[in-house]
Design a protein around this motif. Sequence first.
Motif, mmCIF file in Angstrom:
data_model
loop_
_atom_site.group_PDB
_atom_site.id
_atom_site.type_symbol
_atom_site.label_atom_id
_atom_site.label_comp_id
_atom_site.label_asym_id
_atom_site.label_seq_id
_atom_site.Cartn_x
_atom_site.Cartn_y
_atom_site.Cartn_z
ATOM 1 N N UNK A 139 -105.416 68.860 -3.863
ATOM 2 C CA UNK A 139 -105.230 69.032 -2.413
ATOM 3 C C UNK A 139 -103.760 69.236 -2.094
ATOM 4 N N UNK A 140 -102.895 68.479 -2.758
ATOM 5 C CA UNK A 140 -101.460 68.616 -2.492
ATOM 6 C C UNK A 140 -100.952 70.005 -2.883
ATOM 7 N N UNK A 141 -101.449 70.545 -3.988
ATOM 8 C CA UNK A 141 -101.068 71.911 -4.368
ATOM 9 C C UNK A 141 -101.579 72.923 -3.338
ATOM 10 N N UNK A 142 -102.792 72.696 -2.819
ATOM 11 C CA UNK A 142 -103.351 73.591 -1.793
ATOM 12 C C UNK A 142 -102.519 73.534 -0.515
ATOM 13 N N UNK A 143 -102.016 72.350 -0.182
ATOM 14 C CA UNK A 143 -101.169 72.219 1.009
ATOM 15 C C UNK A 143 -99.974 73.151 0.889
ATOM 16 N N UNK A 144 -99.375 73.213 -0.288
ATOM 17 C CA UNK A 144 -98.224 74.094 -0.499
ATOM 18 C C UNK A 144 -98.606 75.558 -0.241
ATOM 19 N N UNK A 145 -99.744 75.966 -0.748
ATOM 20 C CA UNK A 145 -100.193 77.354 -0.597
ATOM 21 C C UNK A 145 -100.440 77.689 0.873
ATOM 22 N N UNK A 146 -101.141 76.810 1.581
ATOM 23 C CA UNK A 146 -101.459 77.059 2.991
ATOM 24 C C UNK A 146 -100.188 76.989 3.838
ATOM 25 N N UNK A 147 -99.287 76.084 3.506
ATOM 26 C CA UNK A 147 -98.017 75.999 4.243
ATOM 27 C C UNK A 147 -97.225 77.295 4.074
ATOM 28 N N UNK A 148 -97.269 77.880 2.898
ATOM 29 C CA UNK A 148 -96.590 79.169 2.690
ATOM 30 C C UNK A 148 -97.205 80.257 3.566
ATOM 31 N N UNK A 149 -98.529 80.226 3.718
ATOM 32 C CA UNK A 149 -99.188 81.203 4.607
ATOM 33 C C UNK A 149 -98.767 80.986 6.057
ATOM 34 N N UNK A 150 -98.651 79.717 6.466
ATOM 35 C CA UNK A 150 -98.213 79.429 7.829
ATOM 36 C C UNK A 150 -96.770 79.888 8.035
ATOM 37 N N UNK A 151 -95.927 79.701 7.034
ATOM 38 C CA UNK A 151 -94.554 80.210 7.118
ATOM 39 C C UNK A 151 -94.549 81.723 7.309
ATOM 40 N N UNK A 152 -95.440 82.414 6.602
ATOM 41 C CA UNK A 152 -95.547 83.867 6.754
ATOM 42 C C UNK A 152 -95.929 84.236 8.184
ATOM 43 N N UNK A 153 -96.839 83.480 8.786
ATOM 44 C CA UNK A 153 -97.243 83.739 10.169
ATOM 45 C C UNK A 153 -96.065 83.554 11.134
ATOM 46 N N UNK A 154 -95.299 82.498 10.912
ATOM 47 C CA UNK A 154 -94.139 82.244 11.781
ATOM 48 C C UNK A 154 -93.101 83.345 11.592
ATOM 49 N N UNK A 155 -92.842 83.738 10.343
ATOM 50 C CA UNK A 155 -91.877 84.809 10.074
ATOM 51 C C UNK A 155 -92.303 86.109 10.744
ATOM 52 N N UNK A 156 -93.586 86.418 10.647
ATOM 53 C CA UNK A 156 -94.090 87.635 11.261
ATOM 54 C C UNK A 156 -93.901 87.582 12.781
ATOM 55 N N UNK A 157 -94.222 86.451 13.372
ATOM 56 C CA UNK A 157 -94.071 86.311 14.823
ATOM 57 C C UNK A 157 -92.610 86.449 15.235
#
Length: 136
Positions: free
Chosen positions: A83-101
């Motif tokens: 789960x902790x490794x998955x958190x890293x992956x999903x957090x990276x996707x959220x960072x991508x969303x913020x960067x895009x915005x």
Amino acid sequence: RSHARRGEAPGVEAVFGAGGGESSAVASGRVRGRRFGAAMKVLNELGRLNEESLKLSRDKRWLCAEDEPLDERRSRVGPLADVMFKIRIVADRLLDEVKFALREGAADTSIGRMWQDGISQHAKHADELAHRLESA
């Protein structure tokens, strides 16, 4: 109101905009609304993973019982590390969303940067914990 003064993170709406607006801003409001929806999906997924990690780590004595065989301890720690490794992956996707915005101008720059810092720190700590659990 100032979120920094109160020690609170700004809401997602403050970062991605709530959409809508006056006639000259209707098109950009729709874009913000779509970006807001995509970011919310990723944010909800991150929230679910955070809740799952809390549930898995609730009984720390059971999780790290040293009087039991190593294989048994690893079998209990493994799901939490995953789960902790998955958190890293999903957090990276959220960072991508913020960067895009931010790139598209659909997000307030100062608040977006604050979110990026918080998301990055959360991901870093989750990743460090995952590696520690995996090596236990």
